[in-house]
Design a protein around this motif. Structure first.
Motif, short mmCIF file in Angstrom:
data_model
loop_
_atom_site.label_atom_id
_atom_site.label_comp_id
_atom_site.label_asym_id
_atom_site.label_seq_id
_atom_site.Cartn_x
_atom_site.Cartn_y
_atom_site.Cartn_z
N GLN A 186 60.30 54.46 16.75
CA GLN A 186 59.12 54.78 16.93
C GLN A 186 58.50 54.47 18.77
O GLN A 186 59.27 53.95 19.30
N ALA A 187 57.47 55.08 19.10
CA ALA A 187 57.13 55.24 20.46
C ALA A 187 57.00 53.66 20.95
O ALA A 187 57.28 53.55 22.41
N ASN A 188 56.55 52.69 20.34
CA ASN A 188 56.21 51.36 20.68
C ASN A 188 57.32 50.49 20.39
O ASN A 188 57.24 49.21 20.64
N SER A 189 58.48 50.97 20.01
CA SER A 189 59.54 50.02 19.56
C SER A 189 60.26 49.40 20.77
O SER A 189 60.28 50.06 21.89
N LYS A 190 60.62 48.19 20.71
CA LYS A 190 61.40 47.50 21.77
C LYS A 190 62.62 48.14 21.90
O LYS A 190 63.32 48.11 23.08
N GLU A 191 63.43 48.94 20.93
CA GLU A 191 64.65 49.39 21.03
C GLU A 191 64.59 50.83 21.95
O GLU A 191 65.37 51.00 22.76
#
Length: 234
Positions: A186-191
């Motif tokens: 997702q857009a807010n993922s740390k990955e």
């Protein structure tokens, strides 16, 4: 572009190795022909459907394009395989494991002890007043009854086996990968690093754990589309 790379990947794969090729449905049928010609149609193991995310953009005609294909082939019949499991669904547990041991709190369900093969004289005997073709011979059956694993819930009832939830590994992962564990980044993922087709770590982890063992060499020729994952001993 893919043909020469698939030939090279076949060259470096061990006889116990496998290959997973991710593609979208517009290319999967062409690539499957290539894979059949290089790895052999007999070494085709599965076509996995990976649902990247939930359906969106319902304003256009047709079905949402929210799933891709992962073509899974081995080099031979002697391929490495470690079955993957998902946690039991809470509703499944509630429905099927509703029995609870009063002292330990362990959940269990009751399972049939009858043998599907009816022509087994050595397994045909009377137990607790019921004559059946059983799964076990008489001595192990009697011991399981003494241990409380086999129970007769009512007089004249057919004996059943207790199967405890904590002894079950979970739900086996099948070829439809729709669980939230492997959803697209997702857009807010740390990955997230910004690469448009970056693969989630959990997706690569599932594949690598299923088809390799600790200490094996794993080649990811496209670096997971900007994701590299190294399996380490926990």
């Amino acid at each position: 572009m893919m043909a020469v790379r698939l030939l090279e990947m076949r060259r470096v794969l061990k006889e116990t190795g496998s290959i997973y090729l991710h593609c979208d449905p517009t290319a999967s049928h062409y690539l499957k022909l290539l894979m059949d010609s290089i790895y052999g149609h007999r070494n085709f193991r599965s076509e996995i459907t990976w649902r990247r995310n939930n359906a969106k953009g319902l304003s256009y005609k047709g079905y949402p394009n929210n799933a891709d294909c992962i073509l899974y082939y081995s080099v031979s019949e002697n391929f490495t395989w470690n079955r993957a499991f998902l946690p039991h669904d809470p509703e499944y547990v509630k429905k099927f494991y509703h029995n609870v041991e009063p002292h330990t709190g362990g959940r269990y369900r009751l399972d049939n002890l009858a043998n599907p093969n009816k022509n087994r004289p050595n397994l045909t005997y009377e137990f607790l007043g019921i004559t059946r073709v059983w799964r076990w011979t008489k001595e192990p059956m009697e011991q399981a009854y003494k241990d409380g694993i086999v129970v007769q819930t009512r007089p004249g009832g057919v004996p059943q086996q207790k199967r405890y939830l904590d002894e079950m590994k979970g739900m086996a992962v099948d070829r439809l990968w729709t669980d939230d564990n492997v959803k697209a980044i997702q857009a807010n993922s740390k990955e997230r690093i910004g690469y448009p087709t970056q693969k989630p770590l959990a997706l690569l982890e599932r594949i690598i754990k299923a088809s390799s063992n600790v200490g094996d060499v794993v080649l990811d020729p496209f670096c997971g589309c900007a994701t590299a994952w190294i399996r380490e001993e926990q």
